[in-house]
Design a protein around this motif. Structure first.
Motif, short mmCIF file in Angstrom:
data_model
loop_
_atom_site.label_atom_id
_atom_site.label_comp_id
_atom_site.label_asym_id
_atom_site.label_seq_id
_atom_site.Cartn_x
_atom_site.Cartn_y
_atom_site.Cartn_z
N UNK A 29 18.08 1.35 -15.86
CA UNK A 29 16.90 2.20 -15.71
C UNK A 29 15.63 1.42 -16.00
N UNK A 30 15.67 0.56 -17.02
CA UNK A 30 14.51 -0.27 -17.35
C UNK A 30 14.24 -1.29 -16.25
N UNK A 31 15.30 -1.93 -15.76
CA UNK A 31 15.13 -2.88 -14.66
C UNK A 31 14.57 -2.17 -13.43
N UNK A 32 15.08 -0.98 -13.16
CA UNK A 32 14.65 -0.23 -11.98
C UNK A 32 13.19 0.16 -12.06
N UNK A 33 12.77 0.76 -13.17
CA UNK A 33 11.38 1.21 -13.27
C UNK A 33 10.44 0.01 -13.27
N UNK A 34 10.85 -1.08 -13.91
CA UNK A 34 10.00 -2.28 -13.92
C UNK A 34 9.83 -2.82 -12.50
N UNK A 35 10.93 -2.83 -11.75
CA UNK A 35 10.87 -3.31 -10.37
C UNK A 35 10.00 -2.40 -9.51
N UNK A 36 10.20 -1.10 -9.65
CA UNK A 36 9.45 -0.16 -8.81
C UNK A 36 7.96 -0.20 -9.12
N UNK A 37 7.61 -0.31 -10.40
CA UNK A 37 6.19 -0.37 -10.76
C UNK A 37 5.55 -1.67 -10.30
N UNK A 38 6.31 -2.77 -10.39
CA UNK A 38 5.78 -4.05 -9.90
C UNK A 38 5.62 -4.02 -8.39
N UNK A 40 5.02 -1.35 -6.68
CA UNK A 40 3.86 -0.49 -6.42
C UNK A 40 2.56 -1.26 -6.61
N UNK A 41 2.53 -2.12 -7.63
CA UNK A 41 1.31 -2.90 -7.87
C UNK A 41 1.07 -3.92 -6.75
N UNK A 42 2.17 -4.39 -6.14
CA UNK A 42 2.03 -5.36 -5.05
C UNK A 42 1.49 -4.71 -3.78
N UNK A 43 1.65 -3.40 -3.68
CA UNK A 43 1.14 -2.67 -2.51
C UNK A 43 -0.02 -1.78 -2.93
N UNK A 44 -0.92 -2.34 -3.71
CA UNK A 44 -1.98 -1.56 -4.35
C UNK A 44 -2.88 -0.88 -3.33
N UNK A 45 -3.20 0.37 -3.65
CA UNK A 45 -4.13 1.15 -2.85
C UNK A 45 -5.15 1.82 -3.75
N UNK A 46 -5.91 2.76 -3.21
CA UNK A 46 -6.99 3.40 -3.99
C UNK A 46 -6.52 4.05 -5.29
N UNK A 47 -5.31 4.62 -5.31
CA UNK A 47 -4.85 5.36 -6.48
C UNK A 47 -3.82 4.60 -7.31
N UNK A 48 -3.50 3.37 -6.93
CA UNK A 48 -2.39 2.67 -7.57
C UNK A 48 -2.59 2.48 -9.06
N UNK A 49 -3.74 1.96 -9.46
CA UNK A 49 -3.96 1.65 -10.88
C UNK A 49 -3.89 2.92 -11.72
N UNK A 253 1.20 -1.50 -17.59
CA UNK A 253 1.87 -0.24 -17.28
C UNK A 253 3.35 -0.45 -16.95
N UNK A 254 3.70 -1.66 -16.55
CA UNK A 254 5.11 -1.96 -16.30
C UNK A 254 5.88 -1.94 -17.62
N UNK A 255 5.28 -2.52 -18.66
CA UNK A 255 5.90 -2.48 -19.99
C UNK A 255 5.96 -1.05 -20.51
#
Length: 448
Positions: A29-38, A40-49, A253-255
């Motif tokens: 679960x930790x690996x998954x959420x870390x991967x998904x959040x990273x 998401x940050x790589x595909x940053x858009x207006x609301x990402x941060x 936010x990944x941490x």
């Protein structure tokens, strides 16, 4: 109550791993959420941060539930040392510190210009030891909830009583999540998430009581700990009320997401259940040590998850070499070898340890023989591994599964968070030989 399978399926440390007091391999679960959040940050858009930063509130809420406090008494940290330094620099007066503490809980007090350190002798920090050391100038006691060498679990309730109105500062890294202590007795509780919480490095938190907030000076308070933190008017703002005032800057936010996922898993399993399972493994390991003629030199009556031992006529370094050769991971110190199992530690790991003490090659089935010995490096690998673990847990080949078996697979994977990963419904449908709509029906049944 037993530790649920939906918790155990989250972990995949190698067989022979007995070093959680040093580092706890993170959950899927930790690996998954870390991967998904990273991602998401790589595909940053207006609301990402803004979306990513919501993980902080999620983590604080989980901390508050487990500590029986409120989220406005919680701040997140990258590690234990940062929190202890913040507190030490915000305090003036005499502080009682055991010379036997882990250095993360000695250096801050020794370095703080306002603190007069009164060193307690090495050994268990008991109410009697503290009572004898108290003076009219004492303003605080700092103590580890669990001693890193001996595994001694401090009696926080008794220490709270003996220090009275003084501050009780607790380093909880070796106990939080595996022992159900009265954490609310601490005025300051600082915990790093990389060990028993299995949240990975750069994760942690600090809770502050009303007494602590009133007496401590948040010297290390940054712009994110200020009133109107988002108002950039060329002025330095006052420190915000509550624990938020102890924030130095935005953490990753990944941490934060990793810490939240780890804490929510602890809630899922229950601290009491985790503790009971660890206790059973400690008993088994102790039996192995005694059978080999060894001595358990760590705490027995007030223990958490640590077992330290010695063997006659064998140096700890030699014992450690034998363990490493047999694939057993432990901490070797000059005076003893330290073992620290977790709830996911298997009987095969205990058997491997026993064989290593007998200087034999362990003849046990590897814990992870069905899957790769390493954590998956991407989301697809994680998804595959979670599904394989769930199918294996049910114990029936896919081609022989009935609806009840497939429903159980879906329930386990839902608890593990699989369906938050994109395209997982289609993937599982292919594995189980059903349609995606059938998977959704199973989900509705299990969640209903």
């Amino acid at each position: 109550m037993r530790v649920p399978a939906s918790y155990l399926i989250q972990f995949h440390e190698p067989g022979g791993y007995l070093d959680f007091a040093r580092f706890g391999p993170p959950s899927f679960a930790v690996v998954d959420i870390s991967t998904r959040l990273l991602e998401a940050s790589a595909a940053a858009g207006p609301a990402t941060v803004d979306d990513l930063m919501r993980q902080e509130a999620r983590a604080k809420a989980a901390v508050a539930r487990l500590c029986r406090t409120s989220a406005d008494h919680v701040t997140l940290l990258p590690n234990t040392s940062t929190g202890l330094f913040q507190v030490a620099l915000g305090l003036s007066g005499e502080v009682l510190v055991s010379a036997g503490e882990f250095p993360a809980n000695t250096y801050p007090w020794a370095r703080s210009p306002g603190v007069d350190v009164s060193w307690l002798p090495p050994g268990p920090v008991t109410a009697d030891v503290v009572r004898a050391a108290l003076t009219p100038d004492t303003v605080a006691l700092t103590v580890s909830a669990v001693d890193f060498r001996t595994g001694y679990r401090a009696d926080l309730a008794a220490l709270r009583e003996v220090v009275g109105d003084r501050l009780l500062i607790v380093d909880g890294i070796q106990g939080f999540g595996v022992v159900d202590e009265p954490w609310e007795a601490a005025d300051v509780l600082v915990v790093g998430g990389q060990k028993w919480l299995r949240a990975g490095w750069s994760t942690g938190f600090m809770t502050l009581s009303d007494r602590a907030l009133d007496r401590l000076d948040p010297v290390l308070s940054g712009w994110t700990g200020a009133v109107d933190r988002g108002l950039f008017d060329d002025a330095v703002h006052a420190v915000a009320e509550g624990a938020v005032g102890w924030s130095i800057t935005n953490l990753s936010p990944i941490a934060s997401g990793a810490l939240a996922a780890a804490l929510e898993l602890v809630e899922l399993a229950g601290v009491g259940n985790i503790n009971a399972r660890i206790g059973a493994r400690l008993d088994e390991l102790a039996d192995v040590v005694h059978a080999a003629g060894g001595e358990v030199v760590s705490a027995v009556d007030r223990r958490a998850g640590i077992l330290a031992f010695t063997l006659p006529d064998r140096q700890p370094s030699a014992i450690g070499a034998s363990l490493a050769e047999a694939g057993v991971t432990a901490t070797v110190r000059p005076e003893h070898v330290r073992l620290s199992p977790h709830a996911s530690t298997t009987p095969e790991t205990v058997a491997r340890f026993a064989a290593a003490l007998r200087d034999k090659t362990p003849d046990v089935r590897p814990v992870t023989s069905e899957v790769s010995e390493t954590l998956p490096g991407d989301v697809n690998g994680l998804r595959r591994l979670l599904v394989e673990r769930a199918v294996t847990s049910v114990g029936v080949p896919v081609e022989l599964m009935k609806k009840s078996h497939k429903t159980r697979v879906v329930r386990l994977l839902d608890d593990a968070g699989l369906f938050r990963v994109r395209d997982s419904v289609d993937y599982l449908a292919g594995v189980l030989g059903v349609t995606r709509f059938t998977i959704y029906n199973y989900l509705n049944e299990t969640r209903g």
